[in-house]
Design a protein around this motif. Structure first.
Motif, PDB file in Angstrom:
ATOM      1  N   ALA A  31      45.570  36.121  34.175  1.00 53.63           N
ATOM      2  CA  ALA A  31      45.588  36.296  32.562  1.00 53.63           C
ATOM      3  C   ALA A  31      44.622  34.941  31.829  1.00 53.63           C
ATOM      4  N   ALA A  32      44.285  34.083  32.417  1.00 55.54           N
ATOM      5  CA  ALA A  32      43.675  33.012  31.919  1.00 55.54           C
ATOM      6  C   ALA A  32      42.101  33.591  31.880  1.00 55.54           C
ATOM      7  N   VAL A  33      41.688  34.109  32.704  1.00 57.15           N
ATOM      8  CA  VAL A  33      40.257  34.632  32.811  1.00 57.15           C
ATOM      9  C   VAL A  33      40.399  35.891  32.048  1.00 57.15           C
ATOM     10  N   ALA A  34      41.292  36.909  31.888  1.00 56.29           N
ATOM     11  CA  ALA A  34      40.976  37.819  31.117  1.00 56.29           C
ATOM     12  C   ALA A  34      41.025  37.509  29.558  1.00 56.29           C
ATOM     13  N   SER A  35      41.754  36.374  29.212  1.00 54.46           N
ATOM     14  CA  SER A  35      41.791  36.010  27.809  1.00 54.46           C
ATOM     15  C   SER A  35      40.543  35.139  27.580  1.00 54.46           C
ATOM     16  N   ARG A  36      40.066  34.651  28.471  1.00 55.10           N
ATOM     17  CA  ARG A  36      38.751  33.811  28.118  1.00 55.10           C
ATOM     18  C   ARG A  36      37.399  34.714  28.123  1.00 55.10           C
ATOM     19  N   ILE A  37      37.431  35.749  28.923  1.00 53.17           N
ATOM     20  CA  ILE A  37      36.353  36.708  28.857  1.00 53.17           C
ATOM     21  C   ILE A  37      36.495  37.914  28.048  1.00 53.17           C
ATOM     22  N   GLY A  38      37.492  38.305  27.711  1.00 58.93           N
ATOM     23  CA  GLY A  38      37.896  39.303  26.871  1.00 58.93           C
ATOM     24  C   GLY A  38      37.811  40.761  27.920  1.00 58.93           C
ATOM     25  N   CYS A  39      38.353  40.896  29.006  1.00 62.63           N
ATOM     26  CA  CYS A  39      38.213  41.915  29.843  1.00 62.63           C
ATOM     27  C   CYS A  39      39.571  41.951  30.499  1.00 62.63           C
ATOM     28  N   GLU A  40      39.722  43.161  31.321  1.00 59.98           N
ATOM     29  CA  GLU A  40      40.633  43.439  32.330  1.00 59.98           C
ATOM     30  C   GLU A  40      40.397  42.664  33.367  1.00 59.98           C
ATOM     31  N   VAL A  41      41.469  41.945  34.221  1.00 57.31           N
ATOM     32  CA  VAL A  41      41.271  41.424  35.411  1.00 57.31           C
ATOM     33  C   VAL A  41      42.317  41.987  36.343  1.00 57.31           C
ATOM     34  N   VAL A  42      41.812  42.541  37.373  1.00 53.47           N
ATOM     35  CA  VAL A  42      42.661  43.247  38.370  1.00 53.47           C
ATOM     36  C   VAL A  42      42.463  42.796  39.797  1.00 53.47           C
ATOM     37  N   GLN A  43      43.402  43.109  40.799  1.00 59.84           N
ATOM     38  CA  GLN A  43      42.765  42.912  42.078  1.00 59.84           C
ATOM     39  C   GLN A  43      43.306  43.762  43.140  1.00 59.84           C
ATOM     40  N   GLY A  44      43.013  43.858  44.225  1.00 58.00           N
ATOM     41  CA  GLY A  44      43.244  44.721  45.449  1.00 58.00           C
ATOM     42  C   GLY A  44      43.432  44.053  46.572  1.00 58.00           C
ATOM     43  N   TYR A  45      43.757  44.817  47.645  1.00 60.97           N
ATOM     44  CA  TYR A  45      44.172  44.121  48.914  1.00 60.97           C
ATOM     45  C   TYR A  45      43.511  45.089  50.024  1.00 60.97           C
ATOM     46  N   GLY A  46      43.078  44.292  51.107  1.00 53.75           N
ATOM     47  CA  GLY A  46      42.800  45.242  52.104  1.00 53.75           C
ATOM     48  C   GLY A  46      42.346  43.889  53.358  1.00 53.75           C
ATOM     49  N   LEU A  47      41.937  44.825  54.287  1.00 54.52           N
ATOM     50  CA  LEU A  47      41.533  44.163  55.648  1.00 54.52           C
ATOM     51  C   LEU A  47      40.378  44.505  56.197  1.00 54.52           C
ATOM     52  N   THR A  48      39.613  43.677  57.016  1.00 53.77           N
ATOM     53  CA  THR A  48      38.330  44.177  57.528  1.00 53.77           C
ATOM     54  C   THR A  48      38.838  45.523  58.478  1.00 53.77           C
ATOM     55  N   GLU A  49      40.027  45.428  59.074  1.00 52.56           N
ATOM     56  CA  GLU A  49      40.612  46.428  59.900  1.00 52.56           C
ATOM     57  C   GLU A  49      40.957  47.739  59.133  1.00 52.56           C
ATOM     58  N   THR A  50      40.900  47.628  57.872  1.00 53.62           N
ATOM     59  CA  THR A  50      41.095  49.139  57.084  1.00 53.62           C
ATOM     60  C   THR A  50      39.850  49.078  55.783  1.00 53.62           C
TER      61      THR A  50
ATOM     62  N   VAL B 105      43.313  48.996  50.893  1.00 53.22           N
ATOM     63  CA  VAL B 105      44.799  49.457  50.976  1.00 53.22           C
ATOM     64  C   VAL B 105      45.546  49.853  49.689  1.00 53.22           C
ATOM     65  N   ASN B 106      45.252  48.907  48.977  1.00 53.94           N
ATOM     66  CA  ASN B 106      45.935  48.762  47.512  1.00 53.94           C
ATOM     67  C   ASN B 106      44.941  48.331  46.526  1.00 53.94           C
TER      68      ASN B 106
END
Length: 524
Positions: free
Chosen positions: A305-324, A328-329
């Motif tokens: 939220a702090a990054v999104a507010s400062r930059i003025g953009c959407e900030v999202v994340q994902g999840y995975g592994l080298t093995e996948t 994954v998400n």
């Protein structure tokens, strides 16, 4: 639990065909890769031509199906040429961490049974020493930008050999052998096929709204599966422009975003911390950025939220592994209702289970609210075929039905949104209670006097495990250990309090942004 997104088609073709077949004339003349440091541009037409010529040069040297080639190279445009040239020729690329010592490089080359090594002149001293340890001769050590006594990229392309005709089953033929990070043990070669790579690019499509008008900043290393799939391969499939950066430097990072008007910026959490807290960020025009996407390690919702507010953009994340392969998400940027501290929904064609680590029983998805935590198991076409030459470790990770035990503890909401609680092996047991380091790290980063932090389990005078925080102070901040402990205590349950504090200059992290807890444990 199956992904809430419809399954996508996964063609059984080599990754080169999937990424580059079907380019029309306008797409061929579009810019594929931009050297962020020099501004030099490579079109799709030029890139495909270079890949084919490089594949031809390799084939002329009997590099093909069954040949494994080490790639020790930072994020420069030539990486795309050599990486896909190896795969185009039927070879297997084992990508190597640019920060590795000569001995570590040699160990990976030996374990992967690589007969060739490709590098650049700044990395040549370690590459040459590793090649000598491995017994790789000078004419099998390609130095892309040139070095006396070694083949170079210009000469190889200049030979004019066309790409060979190769035939293999994409579902079983190894495309890449990246190595797991080694943060919880010795690095292992992860066997990923062409189909694994094709599948994961296809799976990302419905969730990441990237197109030909976008420019993606590639500072996260291509040798790591995150950069390899979600940046290099995905950008090419979407016909976007990829802006390369060989190593992270905050000023250069900000300059490149501003000058090249990058719309998607892929980061690891340490970069997000800098974007949220460093004063120099305000000196650059980052208005072109639409989405900052974080991966490789957990990103706290408050930091997002702090990054999104400062930059003025959407900030999202994902999840995975080298093995996948790895995704994954993913959180789609347009789904603003999703909690940004989550890892979002499953990508298409993916199944998941939460398994109670004590009983082995499945934890059912709730009809409302959030489930109990359990180890996340996943299954899908992006899951590796196994660890190279490690049948016991493969069997311990991947069962006969294709379920991969991730080693991560997660919860799921009634509407299919997952949260990672922590690594199973990294949970701290304090007086019988489980304490998640990632939770305490997120709390610590809320303190404006703290630049960075990590938490591990340490032992008190009674030999009991307690949470210990390693803290990097903000420049000129006055902060004591008691201040840190009091701050955390005001925000967490009694059993989650930080009991020990050590101030440190920098938190040790891998090139992909994961905290190297083993290095911190070595200090105590």
């Amino acid at each position: 639990m199956h992904s809430s997104y419809p399954d996508v088609e996964i063609p059984n073709v080599p990754i080169f065909d999937y990424l580059f077949d079907g380019l029309d004339e306008s797409q061929l003349d579009a810019v594929a890769i931009i050297d962020g440091m020099s501004g030099a541009e490579t079109t799709y037409r030029q890139l495909v031509g270079q890949i084919n010529l490089f594949a031809g040069a390799l084939a002329a040297r009997d590099i093909g199906i069954g040949t494994r080639v080490g790639v020790l190279c930072p994020n420069v445009p030539a990486f795309a040429t050599v990486f896909h040239g190896i795969l185009r020729a039927g070879g297997t690329a084992t990508t190597i961490n640019s920060l590795y010592t000569a001995e570590e490089i040699a160990n990976q080359l030996e374990d992967a049974d690589a007969q060739w090594l490709i590098t650049v002149s700044p990395l040549l001293p370690n590459a040459k020493a590793a090649a000598e340890l491995r017994g790789i001769p000078d004419d099998h050590l390609i130095v892309l930008d040139g070095a006396e006594g070694h083949p170079n990229l210009r000469d190889l392309l200049g030979e004019g050999h066309q790409a060979p005709e190769v035939s293999f089953d994409p579902a079983t033929h190894l495309a890449v052998l990246p190595y797991s990070s080694g943060t919880t043990g010795r690095p292992k070669g992860v066997m990923l096929t062409h189909r694994n790579l094709v599948a994961n690019v296809a799976q990302c499509g419905p969730l990441l709204d990237v197109g030909p008008d976008d420019r993606l900043l590639a500072v996260l290393p291509f040798f790591h599966i995150y950069g390899m799939t979600v940046l290099l391969n995905f950008a090419m499939r979407q016909r976007a422009g990829l802006v390369t950066m060989p190593k992270f430097d905050l000023v250069e990072f900000l300059r490149i975003i501003a000058e090249h008007r990058t719309t998607w910026v892929f980061v690891a959490p340490p970069i997000a911390v800098a974007l949220a807290k460093h004063p120099i960020v305000d000196q650059y025009d980052l208005s072109a950025v639409k989405v900052i996407f974080s991966g490789a390690a957990p990103l706290d919702g408050a930091l997002a939220a702090a990054v999104a507010s400062r930059i003025g953009c959407e900030v999202v994340q994902g999840y995975g592994l080298t093995e996948t392969s790895p995704a994954v998400n993913l959180i789609p940027a347009e789904r603003t209702e999703i909690d940004k501290s989550s890892i979002g929904p499953l990508v298409p064609n993916t199944d998941a289970r939460l398994v109670d680590s004590e009983t082995g029983a499945d934890i059912e998805a709730p009809t409302e609210g959030v489930s109990a935590p359990g180890e996340l198991w996943v299954r899908g076409p992006q899951v590796m075929t196994g660890y190279l030459n490690r049948p016991d470790e493969t069997a311990a990770t991947l069962d006969d039905e294709g379920w991969l035990r991730t080693g991560d503890v997660a919860t799921v909401t009634h509407d299919g949104i997952f949260h990672i609680v922590d690594r199973l092996k990294e949970l701290i047991k304090y007086k019988g209670y489980q304490v998640a380091p990632a939770v305490l790290e997120a709390v610590l980063l809320e303190n404006p006097s703290i630049a960075d932090a990590a938490v591990i389990g340490a032992f008190d005078d009674d030999g009991q495990e307690v949470p210990k925080a390693f803290v990097v102070r903000q420049q000129s901040a006055e902060l004591s250990a008691d201040d840190v402990m009091a701050f955390v205590a005001s925000k967490v349950a009694p059993h989650e309090k930080v009991r020990q504090v050590e101030f440190i200059d920098v938190i040790p992290k891998s090139s992909s942004g994961k905290i190297l807890r083993k290095d911190l444990r070595a200090r105590i």
